[in-house]
Design a protein around this motif. Sequence first.
Motif, mmCIF file in Angstrom:
data_model
loop_
_atom_site.group_PDB
_atom_site.id
_atom_site.type_symbol
_atom_site.label_atom_id
_atom_site.label_comp_id
_atom_site.label_asym_id
_atom_site.label_seq_id
_atom_site.Cartn_x
_atom_site.Cartn_y
_atom_site.Cartn_z
ATOM 1 N N TYR A 43 24.151 -8.302 20.726
ATOM 2 C CA TYR A 43 25.070 -8.443 19.604
ATOM 3 C C TYR A 43 24.611 -9.553 18.664
ATOM 4 C CZ TYR A 43 29.328 -9.563 17.008
ATOM 5 O OH TYR A 43 30.235 -9.820 16.012
ATOM 6 N N SER A 49 26.913 -2.594 16.980
ATOM 7 C CA SER A 49 28.316 -2.290 17.252
ATOM 8 C C SER A 49 28.509 -2.117 18.755
ATOM 9 C CB SER A 49 28.729 -1.003 16.532
ATOM 10 O OG SER A 49 28.050 0.109 17.102
ATOM 11 N N ALA A 50 29.771 -2.116 19.177
ATOM 12 C CA ALA A 50 30.072 -1.918 20.600
ATOM 13 C C ALA A 50 29.573 -0.562 21.080
ATOM 14 C CB ALA A 50 31.581 -2.042 20.835
ATOM 15 N N GLN A 273 32.136 -7.334 25.599
ATOM 16 C CA GLN A 273 32.022 -6.987 24.181
ATOM 17 C C GLN A 273 33.343 -7.240 23.442
ATOM 18 O OE1 GLN A 273 29.367 -4.090 22.615
ATOM 19 N NE2 GLN A 273 29.449 -2.914 24.523
ATOM 20 N N TYR A 274 34.444 -6.913 24.074
ATOM 21 C CA TYR A 274 35.769 -7.135 23.492
ATOM 22 C C TYR A 274 35.982 -8.614 23.202
ATOM 23 C CZ TYR A 274 40.948 -7.279 23.479
ATOM 24 O OH TYR A 274 42.275 -7.494 23.169
ATOM 25 N N THR A 276 33.644 -10.944 22.948
ATOM 26 C CA THR A 276 32.627 -11.427 21.993
ATOM 27 C C THR A 276 33.050 -11.142 20.565
ATOM 28 O OG1 THR A 276 30.868 -11.067 23.621
ATOM 29 C CG2 THR A 276 30.206 -11.280 21.317
ATOM 30 N N ARG A 277 33.493 -9.916 20.301
ATOM 31 C CA ARG A 277 33.864 -9.527 18.948
ATOM 32 C C ARG A 277 35.183 -10.149 18.495
ATOM 33 N NH1 ARG A 277 30.267 -6.455 20.815
ATOM 34 N NH2 ARG A 277 28.965 -5.084 19.551
ATOM 35 N N GLU A 279 35.887 -13.117 19.170
ATOM 36 C CA GLU A 279 35.545 -14.530 18.979
ATOM 37 C C GLU A 279 36.531 -15.451 19.703
ATOM 38 O OE1 GLU A 279 35.273 -15.184 14.784
ATOM 39 O OE2 GLU A 279 33.462 -13.969 14.554
ATOM 40 N N ASP A 400 35.731 0.525 19.580
ATOM 41 C CA ASP A 400 35.556 0.683 18.131
ATOM 42 C C ASP A 400 36.686 1.489 17.499
ATOM 43 O OD1 ASP A 400 33.257 -0.810 17.938
ATOM 44 O OD2 ASP A 400 31.893 0.893 18.166
#
Length: 445
Positions: A43, A49-50, A273-274, A276-277, A279, A400
Amino acid sequence: MSNVVSVKRFKQFPQLMWILLFGSFITRGSYYMVWPFLAVILYEKFALSATNVGLILSSAAVISVFVSFVGSALSDRIGRHQLMYASGVLYIISFSLLAQVDSITGYALVITLCSIATALWRPLTSALIGDIIDDKTTRELAMQSLYFVVNVGCAVGPMLGLWMGLTGEQSSFYITAGAFAFLLALLWCGFHQHNKLANENELTANQELTKLTADNREIDSVDIQCQAKVKAKSAEGNQIINVLVADKLLQCLIFANILCMFIYAQMDSSLIQYLTRAEVPDLLQLISSMIFTNALVIISTQFLLLKLMANLSLVSRIQIGLVLLMCSQIWLAVNPLTLFWGWIGAIVVMSLAETILFPTMNVHIDRLAPDHLRGAYFGAASFYEFGYAIAPLGGGIILDQLGGPWLFFITAALTLIVMYLYSTLDKMPRPDFTNVLAVQKRLSE
């Protein structure tokens, strides 16, 4: 009294088993020092993208599942040792390359090699335990012990990596490559010693056979030769497939565990991923803490839960684990993004579920598998990994399109389906393994 029995069981482990335990500790520790942060690297380096990150991880895992099945079935014919050496070398090569690649295509190819090595190694290790330990109770303790030391490595690895500043560093993949090189050297020594001991035992047995009477000697010699041929000659490829197709219980079990692995794997891919995005604060610390918590719970509760559930059937144990897994998914769905200890609490519940489910799944397969098809059955069980394989892609798409909470509500619902499938296992037909073994005996003659 139970503690004395346990100590006696541990003393029955052959030297090769202790090497497997130590090797699993160092390799899993180094593996989890770096691998869980791969999604973060992809990423941050390529802004994928995820769904795209999930596609890379899922494609590699799907390919590895097929390779694992073929490799495990072949191990019944050409031997575990050779394939374990091959998968170990592949580990070394792939992780060394992973420390150097700098393109999306390069990552995709090398991640595929890593996944193939992992998918080969796991069922081979489980099947090898069945080969070197004859007593069923001792063998189950060995599988529980292997799972225990793997999680000790998982607990130490991420926190040690965080302390050393290696999390998210691409060059740290060299550590895993070095750990597997060391393990291969240990395995070579272990296999050599184990074979030497086996030859000595065989020589002793042959010497005892020479003491038989003249009337019985010729008959027994013929029987012994036939038995050796049957044991040495594995089932032909078509025969293996026919048996697996006829075993409806195994097929239902595989489908249920594919769903179970899909649910659990969201922790390793989509959850990271959840976070990370979104933040979340202190991301790397949170990820390392979740992995550490997961392993710590397993280490501290595994044998306690094993003792508490000793009188329950395998399916009953698994149903309890599934209830806990469903609760953890609901918790993940409703937990506020900034509540650090909320995430840790959900992982504690998920880890308790894992502690019950994963080693019990291996024991379940070991009990279902006939001795002459153990490699094929553990290879078929590697199809569980389809759930793990499609989890990054499936989870990425849901992330997404719908977002994190919906992902975990969906996985909670899937847990109910798994519970239903397990409740139907006793009604599933199985093949006649006596006839299968008789066919093999005729072939060997």
